[in-house]
Design a protein around this motif. Structure first.
Motif, PDB file in Angstrom:
ATOM      1  N   ASP A 417     -12.944  -8.479  -7.387  1.00  0.00           N
ATOM      2  CA  ASP A 417     -12.283  -8.771  -5.653  1.00  0.00           C
ATOM      3  C   ASP A 417     -10.994  -8.226  -5.649  1.00  0.00           C
ATOM      4  OD1 ASP A 417     -15.038  -9.261  -4.911  1.00  0.00           O
ATOM      5  OD2 ASP A 417     -14.894 -11.227  -4.540  1.00  0.00           O
ATOM      6  N   LEU A 418     -10.250  -9.304  -6.070  1.00  0.00           N
ATOM      7  CA  LEU A 418      -9.079  -8.722  -5.801  1.00  0.00           C
ATOM      8  C   LEU A 418      -8.436  -6.744  -6.307  1.00  0.00           C
ATOM      9  CD1 LEU A 418      -6.210  -9.851  -4.303  1.00  0.00           C
ATOM     10  CD2 LEU A 418      -5.919 -10.355  -6.501  1.00  0.00           C
ATOM     11  N   ARG A 419      -9.138  -6.942  -6.675  1.00  0.00           N
ATOM     12  CA  ARG A 419      -8.915  -5.715  -7.546  1.00  0.00           C
ATOM     13  C   ARG A 419      -9.308  -4.753  -6.826  1.00  0.00           C
ATOM     14  NH1 ARG A 419      -7.267  -4.066 -13.303  1.00  0.00           N
ATOM     15  NH2 ARG A 419      -7.274  -1.888 -12.623  1.00  0.00           N
ATOM     16  N   GLU A 420     -10.130  -4.723  -6.259  1.00  0.00           N
ATOM     17  CA  GLU A 420     -11.205  -3.775  -5.661  1.00  0.00           C
ATOM     18  C   GLU A 420     -10.116  -4.051  -4.181  1.00  0.00           C
ATOM     19  OE1 GLU A 420     -15.873  -3.120  -4.947  1.00  0.00           O
ATOM     20  OE2 GLU A 420     -14.644  -4.596  -3.311  1.00  0.00           O
ATOM     21  N   GLN A 421      -9.941  -5.215  -3.448  1.00  0.00           N
ATOM     22  CA  GLN A 421      -8.991  -4.700  -2.316  1.00  0.00           C
ATOM     23  C   GLN A 421      -7.347  -4.408  -2.094  1.00  0.00           C
ATOM     24  OE1 GLN A 421      -9.079  -9.320  -0.802  1.00  0.00           O
ATOM     25  NE2 GLN A 421     -11.044  -8.459  -1.044  1.00  0.00           N
ATOM     26  N   ALA A 422      -7.126  -4.084  -3.841  1.00  0.00           N
ATOM     27  CA  ALA A 422      -5.993  -3.589  -4.198  1.00  0.00           C
ATOM     28  C   ALA A 422      -5.785  -2.263  -4.143  1.00  0.00           C
ATOM     29  CB  ALA A 422      -5.707  -4.461  -5.753  1.00  0.00           C
ATOM     30  N   GLU A 423      -7.163  -1.424  -4.280  1.00  0.00           N
ATOM     31  CA  GLU A 423      -7.876  -0.422  -4.205  1.00  0.00           C
ATOM     32  C   GLU A 423      -7.632   0.057  -2.802  1.00  0.00           C
ATOM     33  OE1 GLU A 423     -10.751   0.037  -6.651  1.00  0.00           O
ATOM     34  OE2 GLU A 423      -9.628  -0.620  -9.293  1.00  0.00           O
ATOM     35  N   ILE A 424      -8.595  -0.555  -2.505  1.00  0.00           N
ATOM     36  CA  ILE A 424      -8.786   0.121  -0.839  1.00  0.00           C
ATOM     37  C   ILE A 424      -6.772  -0.047  -0.064  1.00  0.00           C
ATOM     38  CG2 ILE A 424      -9.474  -0.886   1.453  1.00  0.00           C
ATOM     39  CD1 ILE A 424     -12.364  -2.147  -0.310  1.00  0.00           C
ATOM     40  N   LEU A 425      -6.183  -1.393  -0.416  1.00  0.00           N
ATOM     41  CA  LEU A 425      -5.368  -1.324   0.513  1.00  0.00           C
ATOM     42  C   LEU A 425      -4.263   0.340  -0.193  1.00  0.00           C
ATOM     43  CD1 LEU A 425      -4.281  -4.900   0.524  1.00  0.00           C
ATOM     44  CD2 LEU A 425      -4.832  -3.357   2.207  1.00  0.00           C
ATOM     45  N   PHE A 431       0.184   0.148   5.619  1.00  0.00           N
ATOM     46  CA  PHE A 431      -0.717  -0.135   6.891  1.00  0.00           C
ATOM     47  C   PHE A 431      -0.148  -1.401   7.440  1.00  0.00           C
ATOM     48  CE2 PHE A 431      -1.660  -2.254   2.374  1.00  0.00           C
ATOM     49  CZ  PHE A 431      -1.114  -3.648   2.509  1.00  0.00           C
ATOM     50  N   SER A 432      -0.534  -1.961   8.307  1.00  0.00           N
ATOM     51  CA  SER A 432       0.176  -3.329   9.368  1.00  0.00           C
ATOM     52  C   SER A 432      -0.935  -3.874   9.306  1.00  0.00           C
ATOM     53  CB  SER A 432       0.049  -2.312  10.765  1.00  0.00           C
ATOM     54  OG  SER A 432       0.642  -3.065  11.310  1.00  0.00           O
ATOM     55  N   ILE A 433      -0.425  -4.785   9.281  1.00  0.00           N
ATOM     56  CA  ILE A 433      -1.182  -6.580   9.533  1.00  0.00           C
ATOM     57  C   ILE A 433      -1.181  -6.862  10.530  1.00  0.00           C
ATOM     58  CG2 ILE A 433      -0.482  -7.147   6.907  1.00  0.00           C
ATOM     59  CD1 ILE A 433       1.955  -9.166   8.350  1.00  0.00           C
ATOM     60  N   SER A 434      -0.949  -6.232  11.354  1.00  0.00           N
ATOM     61  CA  SER A 434      -0.486  -7.339  13.241  1.00  0.00           C
ATOM     62  C   SER A 434      -1.427  -6.400  13.552  1.00  0.00           C
ATOM     63  CB  SER A 434       0.835  -7.055  13.717  1.00  0.00           C
ATOM     64  OG  SER A 434       1.326  -5.286  14.689  1.00  0.00           O
ATOM     65  N   THR A 435      -1.669  -6.894  15.207  1.00  0.00           N
ATOM     66  CA  THR A 435      -3.232  -6.853  15.496  1.00  0.00           C
ATOM     67  C   THR A 435      -2.245  -6.034  16.926  1.00  0.00           C
ATOM     68  OG1 THR A 435      -4.291  -9.030  15.296  1.00  0.00           O
ATOM     69  CG2 THR A 435      -5.108  -7.486  17.691  1.00  0.00           C
ATOM     70  N   PRO A 436      -3.483  -4.378  17.108  1.00  0.00           N
ATOM     71  CA  PRO A 436      -2.767  -3.364  17.573  1.00  0.00           C
ATOM     72  C   PRO A 436      -2.949  -3.567  19.594  1.00  0.00           C
ATOM     73  CG  PRO A 436      -4.216  -3.078  17.009  1.00  0.00           C
ATOM     74  CD  PRO A 436      -4.198  -3.903  16.133  1.00  0.00           C
ATOM     75  N   GLU A 444      -8.956  -4.054   9.694  1.00  0.00           N
ATOM     76  CA  GLU A 444     -10.183  -3.913   9.269  1.00  0.00           C
ATOM     77  C   GLU A 444     -10.536  -2.866   9.629  1.00  0.00           C
ATOM     78  OE1 GLU A 444     -10.440  -5.109  13.536  1.00  0.00           O
ATOM     79  OE2 GLU A 444     -10.814  -7.316  13.218  1.00  0.00           O
ATOM     80  N   LEU A 445     -10.272  -1.697   9.566  1.00  0.00           N
ATOM     81  CA  LEU A 445     -10.552  -0.847   9.124  1.00  0.00           C
ATOM     82  C   LEU A 445     -10.680  -0.182   7.145  1.00  0.00           C
ATOM     83  CD1 LEU A 445      -8.594   2.053  11.831  1.00  0.00           C
ATOM     84  CD2 LEU A 445     -11.024   0.971  11.817  1.00  0.00           C
ATOM     85  N   LEU A 446      -9.649  -1.058   6.654  1.00  0.00           N
ATOM     86  CA  LEU A 446      -9.286  -0.801   5.418  1.00  0.00           C
ATOM     87  C   LEU A 446     -10.296  -1.425   4.803  1.00  0.00           C
ATOM     88  CD1 LEU A 446      -5.859  -0.750   5.029  1.00  0.00           C
ATOM     89  CD2 LEU A 446      -7.067   1.534   4.655  1.00  0.00           C
ATOM     90  N   ALA A 450     -15.069  -1.043   2.487  1.00  0.00           N
ATOM     91  CA  ALA A 450     -15.987  -1.708   0.993  1.00  0.00           C
ATOM     92  C   ALA A 450     -16.794  -3.048   1.159  1.00  0.00           C
ATOM     93  CB  ALA A 450     -14.858  -2.001  -0.554  1.00  0.00           C
ATOM     94  N   GLY A 451     -16.776  -3.216   2.684  1.00  0.00           N
ATOM     95  CA  GLY A 451     -17.098  -4.711   3.394  1.00  0.00           C
ATOM     96  C   GLY A 451     -16.917  -5.486   3.269  1.00  0.00           C
ATOM     97  N   HIS A 452     -15.026  -5.777   3.385  1.00  0.00           N
ATOM     98  CA  HIS A 452     -14.263  -6.825   3.296  1.00  0.00           C
ATOM     99  C   HIS A 452     -13.965  -7.203   4.474  1.00  0.00           C
ATOM    100  CE1 HIS A 452     -14.202  -7.024  -1.888  1.00  0.00           C
ATOM    101  NE2 HIS A 452     -13.986  -5.723  -1.227  1.00  0.00           N
ATOM    102  N   SER A 453     -13.492  -8.634   4.522  1.00  0.00           N
ATOM    103  CA  SER A 453     -13.307  -8.878   6.143  1.00  0.00           C
ATOM    104  C   SER A 453     -12.397  -8.528   6.509  1.00  0.00           C
ATOM    105  CB  SER A 453     -13.624 -10.286   6.547  1.00  0.00           C
ATOM    106  OG  SER A 453     -13.795 -11.150   5.970  1.00  0.00           O
ATOM    107  N   HIS A 454     -12.116  -8.976   7.542  1.00  0.00           N
ATOM    108  CA  HIS A 454      -9.933  -8.807   7.894  1.00  0.00           C
ATOM    109  C   HIS A 454      -9.634 -10.014   7.071  1.00  0.00           C
ATOM    110  CE1 HIS A 454      -6.321 -10.524  10.292  1.00  0.00           C
ATOM    111  NE2 HIS A 454      -6.535  -9.648  10.384  1.00  0.00           N
TER     112      HIS A 454
END
Length: 631
Positions: A417-425, A431-436, A444-446, A450-454
């Motif tokens: 899961d970590l590997r897949e999420q790193a690939e998406i990032l 990318f920004s980690i703050s709420t605009p 959330e968009l990223l 692949a169906g991962h939550s914020h």
């Protein structure tokens, strides 16, 4: 309290050793301010070391020397943490009825002798009593008229340290009152405790300076020109280069007097890693330095382009008391009128290999070379892999994929899961980690790809940061170095549907994330999916289909993706410039005109495209006035 101020009673928190170092640093700064090397100041660094009655010695090779705090070229400063009333003064200078030979020698040489007492805070009368005691101690010496004597209490020390911002930062840090992240000159590259941190000058690093007209210098030959550039220019200096090439260590070396002949004045250095969220902003620090007319060299590591541009304008408009050096892996929107850009690049495995053998002496030459070659000379990647090499292990039989897994997992269990999420990032450059305040949250968009939550993605970002695969700049994050990010992103492109990617990145109000995605695609120009996406964008009805109508951000996207599908890009430019509706480019500067011309020049480097590019440049300029020299 002001940044460069301190209450005098706070100095009493210094130990004997730190007091001696404090006085030595003040003397170094004072000497350097008059154009002499800080090496003209010597001190033991240990309160228990035999010193012959000398704690700090200043010896400047000059007949006349006066700074206001140091009045003679040959000065001894005696450091005392406890109180020094007149009786103690006599004991310090006279032993067994005889004046100290060291002080007698100072008198013979016409030097200076200063007692510095941390415990004392003297009224004028109290100071006169101590000075009288010092004179009485000298009364039998034949050269007593030649010596300069003085007595400094903690009020004098506070007055002195106010003159030197870098020393004030060091002092406050030692007293636990520092501004988090801000440092005086030191080991900014954070080597392990006790590690050899001398600069490696082997071949493998090339430096491009603005004055060298794109000529690339070896690191050894570039140090002095870099120093001269910083001294001479009224502009900010931007040190750029990919992560892992040693930019911070190289900047540190510019102040190192053991390297070369004309080191920058380390007593003026004020350093911060802006990515570490310092408690005092870089803008506030620069404002104070300028307002108080301080002399300083401000070094901002991991400095974003927007912050650099803002501060560079300030520095270029001022009187030159403050020099600005910023460090970052990339630069965009640099303004030549306010910035000198120095680029550093690794060109082979040699430096990384030497560093591995230095940090891990038991790793072996063949393992060090294998890791350095896999990491393409990137020191940060090399060190992360080397940490997982077991004693006696040989890496010769491991594939690149196995080495990459070691880097990614380090000493943790495999986590798909970590590997897949790193690939998406990694699909975006940053990318920004703050709420605009408006629009979608980038995490959330990223995650939606692949169906991962914020929350899941945020947790993974922190895990990757702990493994030194994510770097931080305030609210911004990026998978770095690019050698890692590109491998991860390539895997993501191969495993995610193109329509899914386009739906996420091409949505309304997502142009910043789209541009960041385009930036990554530009680094993956050999990937078939990257090429497929870019060719769709360059279709007449695509995102980039009408070149003359593109806004500034779309033009940047066009510039990023140019290497991915050069033939399709040339077709699009040709179609636009040869269209019956084409009425010529604007005779003056426009962003669209400039971008098209720059792209044509770049595309013309390919032999197969040269003739087409030249014809199109002629076609564009045929419609311009003969006296037009704009771009």
């Amino acid at each position: 309290m002001a940044i460069f101020d301190i209450e005098k009673d706070q100095l009493t928190g210094l130990s004997d050793e730190l007091l001696e170092e404090f006085i030595a640093r003040l003397a170094e700064a004072e000497v350097a301010a008059k154009g002499h090397s800080p090496a003209r100041v010597s001190w033991s660094g240990s309160i228990s070391a035999p010193d012959g009655g000398i704690d700090i010695r200043v010896h400047v090779l000059e007949d006349e020397f006066s700074t206001g705090f140091l009045e003679r070229p040959d000065t001894i400063l005696q450091s005392k943490k406890y109180s020094m009333p007149k009786g103690e003064v006599m004991k310090e200078m006279v032993a067994a009825g005889a004046l100290s030979p060291t002080i007698s020698e100072q008198a013979a040489n016409g030097g200076s002798y200063i007692i510095v007492s941390l415990a004392d805070d003297c009224s004028p009368l109290m100071k006169n009593e101590r000075l009288s005691a010092m004179c009485r101690a000298m009364e039998d010496d034949p050269n007593k008229a030649n010596i300069h004597l003085d007595f400094y209490d903690r009020s004098k020390l506070v007055q002195w340290v106010r003159q030197h911002p870098s020393v004030m930062l060091w002092l406050k840090q030692k007293l636990g009152q520092g501004y988090s992240g801000w440092q005086a000159y030191g080991a900014w590259s954070n080597p392990p405790r006790g590690a050899d941190d001398t600069l490696i000058l082997d071949s493998g690093v090339l430096v491009t300076l603005p004055s060298q007209k794109h000529q690339k210098l070896s690191l050894e030959n570039a140090i002095e020109p870099m120093r001269e550039l910083i001294r001479a220019t009224g502009k900010a200096v931007r040190i750029t280069g990919l992560s892992g090439v040693g930019k911070t260590r190289i900047v540190q070396a510019l102040f190192d007097e053991t390297l070369g002949q004309n080191a920058l004045d380390r007593t003026l250095a004020v350093y911060v890693d802006t990515g570490a969220d310092p408690t005092l902003s870089a803008t506030a620090m620069l404002d104070r330095l300028i307002a108080e007319r301080r002399r300083a060299v401000l070094i901002l590591d991991n400095c974003p382009s927007e912050l650099h541009s803002s501060l560079a304008r300030r520095v270029s408009a001022e009187d030159g008391n403050v020099r600005l050096i910023t460090v970052e892996y990339d630069i965009r929107d640099d303004k030549p009128q306010t910035t000198e850009v120095v680029h550093i690049e690794a060109v082979g495995p040699e430096i990384a290999e030497r560093l591995l053998l230095r940090r891990f002496p038991g790793i072996g030459q063949s393992n060090a070379r294998r890791i350095a070659e896999f990491a393409d000379g990137n020191a940060r990647v090399s060190l992360a892999i080397a940490e997982r090499v077991e004693v006696g292990e040989s890496l010769g039989q491991l594939s690149d994929a196995q080495l990459f897994s070691r880097l990614f997992e380090q000493r943790n269990q495999a986590d798909n899961d970590l590997r897949e999420q790193a690939e998406i990032l990694s699909l975006v450059y940053s990318f920004s980690i703050s709420t605009p305040e408006v629009g979608d949250h980038e995490l959330e968009l990223l995650g939606s790809i692949a169906g991962h939550s914020h929350a899941q993605l945020f947790k993974s970002v922190n895990k990757l940061a702990e493994r030194h695969i994510v770097q931080m700049r305030g609210r911004w994050r990026a998978i770095l170095p690019h050698a890692i990010a590109n491998k991860l992103a390539a895997s993501a492109l191969s495993n995610i549907r193109v329509d899914q990617l386009r739906a996420v990145f091409e949505g309304a109000g997502r142009q910043r994330l789209l541009m960041s995605f385009a930036h990554r695609l530009g680094l993956l120009h050999d990937h078939p999916v990257a090429r497929e996406i870019v060719e769709v964008w360059l279709h007449p009805d695509g995102l980039l289909g009408r070149l003359s109508d593109l806004d500034e951000m779309s033009l940047r996207i066009l510039d990023y993706i140019a290497p991915v599908a050069p033939e399709a890009l040339l077709d699009r430019i040709e179609a636009e410039l040869t269209s019956p509706e084409f009425n010529g480019t604007h005779p003056r500067y426009t962003s669209q005109r400039s971008t098209i011309f720059n792209l044509l020049r770049s595309l013309a480097y390919e032999p197969i495209a040269f003739d087409r590019c030249v014809r199109l440049l002629i076609r564009a300029t045929d419609d311009e006035e003969e006296n037009n020299n704009s771009n």
